[in-house]
Scaffold this active site. Structure first.
Site, short mmCIF file in Angstrom:
data_model
loop_
_atom_site.label_atom_id
_atom_site.label_comp_id
_atom_site.label_asym_id
_atom_site.label_seq_id
_atom_site.Cartn_x
_atom_site.Cartn_y
_atom_site.Cartn_z
N ASP A 8 0.84 -1.20 0.00
CA ASP A 8 0.00 0.00 0.00
C ASP A 8 0.87 1.24 0.00
OD1 ASP A 8 -1.95 -1.81 0.25
OD2 ASP A 8 -2.81 -1.02 2.11
N TYR A 19 2.16 1.99 -3.35
CA TYR A 19 1.04 2.53 -4.12
C TYR A 19 0.85 4.01 -3.77
CZ TYR A 19 -3.51 3.20 -6.24
OH TYR A 19 -4.53 3.68 -7.01
N LEU A 56 -36.47 -8.77 -13.02
CA LEU A 56 -36.40 -10.21 -13.26
C LEU A 56 -37.63 -10.87 -12.66
CD1 LEU A 56 -32.74 -11.23 -12.35
CD2 LEU A 56 -33.81 -11.47 -14.60
N GLU A 102 -26.01 -17.89 -12.25
CA GLU A 102 -25.17 -16.86 -11.62
C GLU A 102 -25.75 -16.48 -10.27
OE1 GLU A 102 -25.50 -13.46 -14.17
OE2 GLU A 102 -24.84 -14.59 -15.91
N LYS A 156 -27.31 -14.05 -7.59
CA LYS A 156 -28.03 -12.78 -7.65
C LYS A 156 -27.56 -11.95 -6.46
CE LYS A 156 -32.61 -10.86 -8.43
NZ LYS A 156 -32.61 -9.71 -7.54
N ASP A 168 -27.20 -9.12 -3.94
CA ASP A 168 -28.23 -8.24 -3.42
C ASP A 168 -27.68 -6.84 -3.21
OD1 ASP A 168 -30.68 -7.53 -2.58
OD2 ASP A 168 -30.55 -8.47 -0.61
N GLU A 215 -24.14 -4.72 -10.75
CA GLU A 215 -24.73 -4.53 -9.44
C GLU A 215 -23.67 -3.90 -8.52
OE1 GLU A 215 -27.87 -5.71 -9.33
OE2 GLU A 215 -28.32 -5.78 -7.19
N TYR A 255 -22.64 -8.34 -14.97
CA TYR A 255 -23.18 -9.63 -15.42
C TYR A 255 -23.66 -9.62 -16.87
CZ TYR A 255 -27.37 -7.17 -13.86
OH TYR A 255 -28.32 -6.24 -13.67
N LYS A 305 -30.21 -18.03 -16.68
CA LYS A 305 -30.35 -17.39 -17.98
C LYS A 305 -30.14 -18.41 -19.09
CE LYS A 305 -28.54 -13.03 -16.25
NZ LYS A 305 -27.36 -12.19 -16.10
N LYS A 326 -35.15 -17.39 -6.00
CA LYS A 326 -34.81 -16.71 -4.74
C LYS A 326 -34.86 -17.66 -3.55
CE LYS A 326 -35.80 -11.98 -5.78
NZ LYS A 326 -36.34 -10.74 -5.24
N CYS A 346 -41.28 14.30 25.91
CA CYS A 346 -40.17 13.39 26.17
C CYS A 346 -40.56 12.41 27.28
CB CYS A 346 -38.94 14.21 26.59
SG CYS A 346 -37.58 13.17 27.15
N CYS A 348 -38.17 13.46 30.51
CA CYS A 348 -38.27 14.73 31.26
C CYS A 348 -39.61 15.43 31.06
CB CYS A 348 -37.13 15.66 30.85
SG CYS A 348 -37.25 16.23 29.16
N CYS A 374 -35.66 15.61 22.03
CA CYS A 374 -35.88 16.34 23.26
C CYS A 374 -34.73 17.34 23.33
CB CYS A 374 -35.80 15.39 24.45
SG CYS A 374 -35.60 16.24 26.01
N CYS A 376 -32.76 16.87 30.95
CA CYS A 376 -33.33 15.57 30.59
C CYS A 376 -32.44 14.45 31.12
CB CYS A 376 -33.47 15.46 29.08
SG CYS A 376 -34.21 13.91 28.59
P1 AMP Z 1 -35.42 -7.45 -9.30
O1 AMP Z 1 -34.90 -6.12 -8.91
O2 AMP Z 1 -35.76 -8.34 -8.13
O3 AMP Z 1 -36.50 -7.39 -10.34
O4 AMP Z 1 -34.21 -8.22 -9.99
C1 AMP Z 1 -33.56 -7.67 -11.10
C2 AMP Z 1 -32.24 -7.14 -10.67
O5 AMP Z 1 -31.41 -8.16 -10.17
C3 AMP Z 1 -31.45 -6.58 -11.80
O6 AMP Z 1 -31.83 -5.27 -12.11
C4 AMP Z 1 -30.06 -6.65 -11.26
O7 AMP Z 1 -29.77 -5.43 -10.60
C5 AMP Z 1 -30.08 -7.70 -10.19
N1 AMP Z 1 -29.11 -8.77 -10.43
C6 AMP Z 1 -28.21 -9.21 -9.54
N2 AMP Z 1 -27.43 -10.18 -10.04
C7 AMP Z 1 -27.83 -10.37 -11.31
C8 AMP Z 1 -27.42 -11.24 -12.36
N3 AMP Z 1 -26.43 -12.14 -12.17
N4 AMP Z 1 -28.05 -11.14 -13.53
C9 AMP Z 1 -29.06 -10.27 -13.71
N5 AMP Z 1 -29.49 -9.42 -12.76
C10 AMP Z 1 -28.91 -9.46 -11.57
ZN ZN Z 2 -36.11 14.79 27.66
#
Ligand code: AMP
Ligand code: ZN
Length: 672
Positions: A32, A35, A82, A112, A114, A116, A172, A224, A286, A310, A404, A407, A422, A428
């Site tokens: 680091d 860098y 999706l 793949e 998904k 979050d 994502e 993706y 897919k 899911k 509150c 107090c 408050c 208080c």
């Molecule tokens: P949803 O928001 O539940 O309708 O799911 C669709 C969203 O899933 C997409 O807009 C992506 O942001 C997300 N997502 C995450 N991983 C993937 C993936 N491997 N392929 C496609 N969409 C993905």
């Molecule tokens: Zn208070």
């Protein structure tokens, strides 16, 4: 310093390469420190020659000016959502539909994770990062280019072959759970609302108007798909191409030859996915052949060639027995639901924060309701929703108290803010107690023998009001309290005295609980001001200007610092600290600086000093403190007995240097 542009370009390319190694390949080839040295050189050249700066300079990562709002971006190709399912039957039906339309029997599917997070579209023009936009309503999203540029794993310039003039990618933005935990720790110290899960945190970070703030959040991105796929036959090829351009992609994706192999892959994957360091809410399936994807097309909302499978998140049903209000140390009032205790993901849950009155109104949570609770991202239990069908007829809408609970003073609300407060600072009891509790807590002054019940006694019986009052306590005061023995009184006084003797300026600054100023910021401020005298000696105009350029202190913290020290009540408290002798001073730092040179250290097992002390030593000498072992770690510090710890085993596997405590001390001392 060499001042030619060729050299500048070389520096830039080198830094880009190192970035890729570090953030995408997870295999840095330089330290680091190295860098940082090259980076500083680049910045110096850019300062001297602003005309050389191009859009792919690594210096863009730190964020820039604060936006007024986000521009709208209209896109050429809509971003779809999706379709999703939770069970196998639906998945088989999905396959049946596709078989029918395509008149094919065994279809190849790519599986793949998904991730979050938050969907993002990113554009590169002539291989250079150009634009990033959120999904928005699909047709148009918000321009978050400046914020996305701060994501370290996103290359500002693509590498390799086949780069089209214009490339539009889909991906994502997300956060690792550990990173969220760190952000939340800091937020807790600053009495900010905690992020409920990594997705919320990622979304919140991406939508900040100040990209400098976004830069401080360890966001990640994964791609993706890309939009124009002429010349490619399969989705799998596209994924390989994404990787070859140097973009972060999913490690290995699996291809199923037909629906039954797909189902067995899913069963296996499901377990693996829980081990990932980030949240995954399912799998995306897919159709692999791009020509078939084209043939299948889209419904009004979803592609017909993909589906999300899911996973159920763990949740439970319980009753809201009561809604109580908690008053925090800054006076913010937080409603909390008292629940009938219930098991959820391995722990018993009996309380859930309701955040604020808007949240209660939005979900229409009433005392007596049956509710579904969830552990979002396995962190804090949340009330997901009320089961309104089961609501008893006579439950009344919860009305937020106007006074509150501690107090009795009327609560107030700043226009535009959801928080209710408050404002009775001196009167208080809840606020006073919370301020004291925070002051004494481990991450602040660490006054061991003063817990919440003693604090209540100190406030109610002995009239303690400010943290400075603690240092005026005498043995006879303590002995006058019920159930206080001589031994405990001397323990209490001992821990107060030792806190006073050992106080460090940064911990005192942390302990007074300035909103937004956590330990990290406090360290930066402490190094700069050397003593709290600074705020007594100079006026606001002076230190506002003087502190302005403080690296690492964002605008929000600055505003908060200014507000805090402009308040005469706080200056009085500082004067009181001085008069009781709680007056830590940062000595000239020249001999304690940077012997560890930005290297990262992780500790396992017990050492001769408490962890916090080791941590402080490391931080004070310019090292980094990390809590987990990864490839990026420089040293694991341990004693001999720790060789069976999981950190030790992992470090050994990754080939990380393992050092003893003595070696650490000699590194700190500067010799080797
Ligand atoms: P949803 O928001 O539940 O309708 O799911 C669709 C969203 O899933 C997409 O807009 C992506 O942001 C997300 N997502 C995450 N991983 C993937 C993936 N491997 N392929 C496609 N969409 C993905
Ligand atoms: Zn208070």
């Amino acid at each position: 310093m060499k001042h030619d542009q060729k050299y500048y370009q070389k520096l830039k390319a080198t830094l880009q390469e190192w970035n890729h190694e570090y953030y995408v390949l997870d295999a840095p080839s330089v330290s680091d420190r190295e860098y940082d040295r090259v980076y500083q050189e680049l910045v110096a050249l850019e300062t001297a020659h602003p005309e050389w700066i191009e859009s792919d300079s690594p210096s863009r990562r730190v964020g820039g000016e604060v936006l007024q709002g986000f521009e709208k971006v209209k896109r050429k190709h809509r971003m779809y959502s999706l379709d999703n399912t939770y069970d196998e039957t639906d998945l088989r039906e999905f396959d049946q539909r596709i078989q029918k339309v395509t008149e094919m029997e065994d279809l190849e599917y790519v599986v793949e994770p998904k991730v979050d997070g938050l969907s993002i579209e990113v554009q590169y023009n002539m291989g250079l990062f150009h634009l990033a936009a959120t999904r928005g309503d699909g047709q148009s999203g918000e321009n978050v280019t400046a914020n996305v540029a701060t994501i370290r794993s996103l290359p500002l310039k693509l590498q390799g072959k086949n780069i089209p003039d214009q490339l539009t990618l889909r991906g994502e933005v997300y956060l690792h759970r550990d990173d969220l935990a760190l952000i939340n720790e800091e937020r807790q110290a600053q009495s900010l609302e905690l992020f409920k899960n990594p997705r919320n945190a990622a979304a919140g970070s991406l939508r900040l108007l100040d990209s400098k703030l976004t830069a401080s959040r360890p966001l990640r991105v994964v791609f993706y798909a890309f939009v124009e796929t002429e010349g490619y036959q399969t989705h799998q090829q596209c994924l390989k191409q994404i990787k070859a351009w140097g973009l972060p992609s999913h490690g290995e994706v699996q291809v199923a030859q037909n629906i039954s192999s797909l189902i067995s892959i899913i069963e296996h994957k499901q377990k693996d996915l829980r081990q990932l360091p980030f949240d995954v809410d399912g799998l995306v399936i897919k159709v692999n052949e791009l020509s078939l994807q084209k043939q299948l097309g889209y419904t009004s909302k979803y592609p017909r060639w993909a589906i999300a499978y899911k996973f159920e998140t763990e949740n439970a049903v319980t009753y809201v027995e009561d809604i109580v209000l908690q008053v925090g140390r800054t006076g913010v009032v937080t409603p909390v639901a008292v629940l009938t205790p219930v098991e959820l993901a391995g722990t018993t849950v009996s309380r859930a924060s309701l955040h604020n009155q808007d949240e209660i109104a939005k979900k229409d949570i009433r005392i007596g309701d049956q509710v579904v609770i969830e552990k979002a991202g396995e962190i804090i239990p949340q009330i997901l929703r009320v089961i309104t069908d089961l609501r008893k007829k006579n439950l009344s809408v919860f009305s937020f108290p106007k006074a509150c609970p501690s107090c009795g003073e009327p609560l107030s609300q700043t226009p535009g803010e959801v928080a209710v407060r408050c404002t009775n600072y001196y009167g208080c009891r809840a606020q006073i107690q919370e301020r004291l509790r925070y002051f004494c807590s481990r991450k602040a002054m660490n006054i061991e023998h003063i817990g919440p019940s003693l604090i209540e006694q100190l406030v109610c019986e002995l009239g303690v009001r400010s943290p400075a009052d603690l240092f005026l306590l005498k043995e006879e005061d303590l002995l006058s309290l019920p159930r206080m023995a001589e031994k405990s009184a001397s323990n209490v006084l001992g821990s107060i005295e030792s806190a006073k003797q050992n106080a460090q300026l940064f911990s005192l600054i942390t302990a007074i609980g300035i909103p937004f100023v956590g330990e990290t910021a406090a360290r930066i401020v402490a190094k700069k001001i050397h003593s709290l005298e600074y705020f007594l000696k100079h006026d606001v105009v002076f230190w506002k200007k003087d502190l302005e350029e403080l690296h690492g202190v964002g605008e929000k913290m600055m505003t908060s610092l200014i507000a805090y020290f402009s308040d005469p009540r706080h200056l009085t408290m500082i004067e009181n600290f001085k008069s009781v002798g709680l007056w830590p001073v940062v000595e000239n730092l020249s001999n304690t600086q940077d012997t560890l040179g930005g290297k990262s250290f992780c500790v396992t097992g017990t050492l001769s000093l408490p962890r916090d002390q080791i941590k402080n030593q490391i931080l004070d000498h310019g090292g980094k403190w990390v809590s987990t072992v990864s490839k990026k770690l420089d040293y694991l510090v341990c004693n001999q007995e720790s060789s069976s710890s999981s950190k030790f085993i992992k470090a050994e596997k990754l080939g990380i240097e393992i050092i003893s405590e003595q070696m650490l001390q000699s590194m700190i001392g500067g010799s080797s």
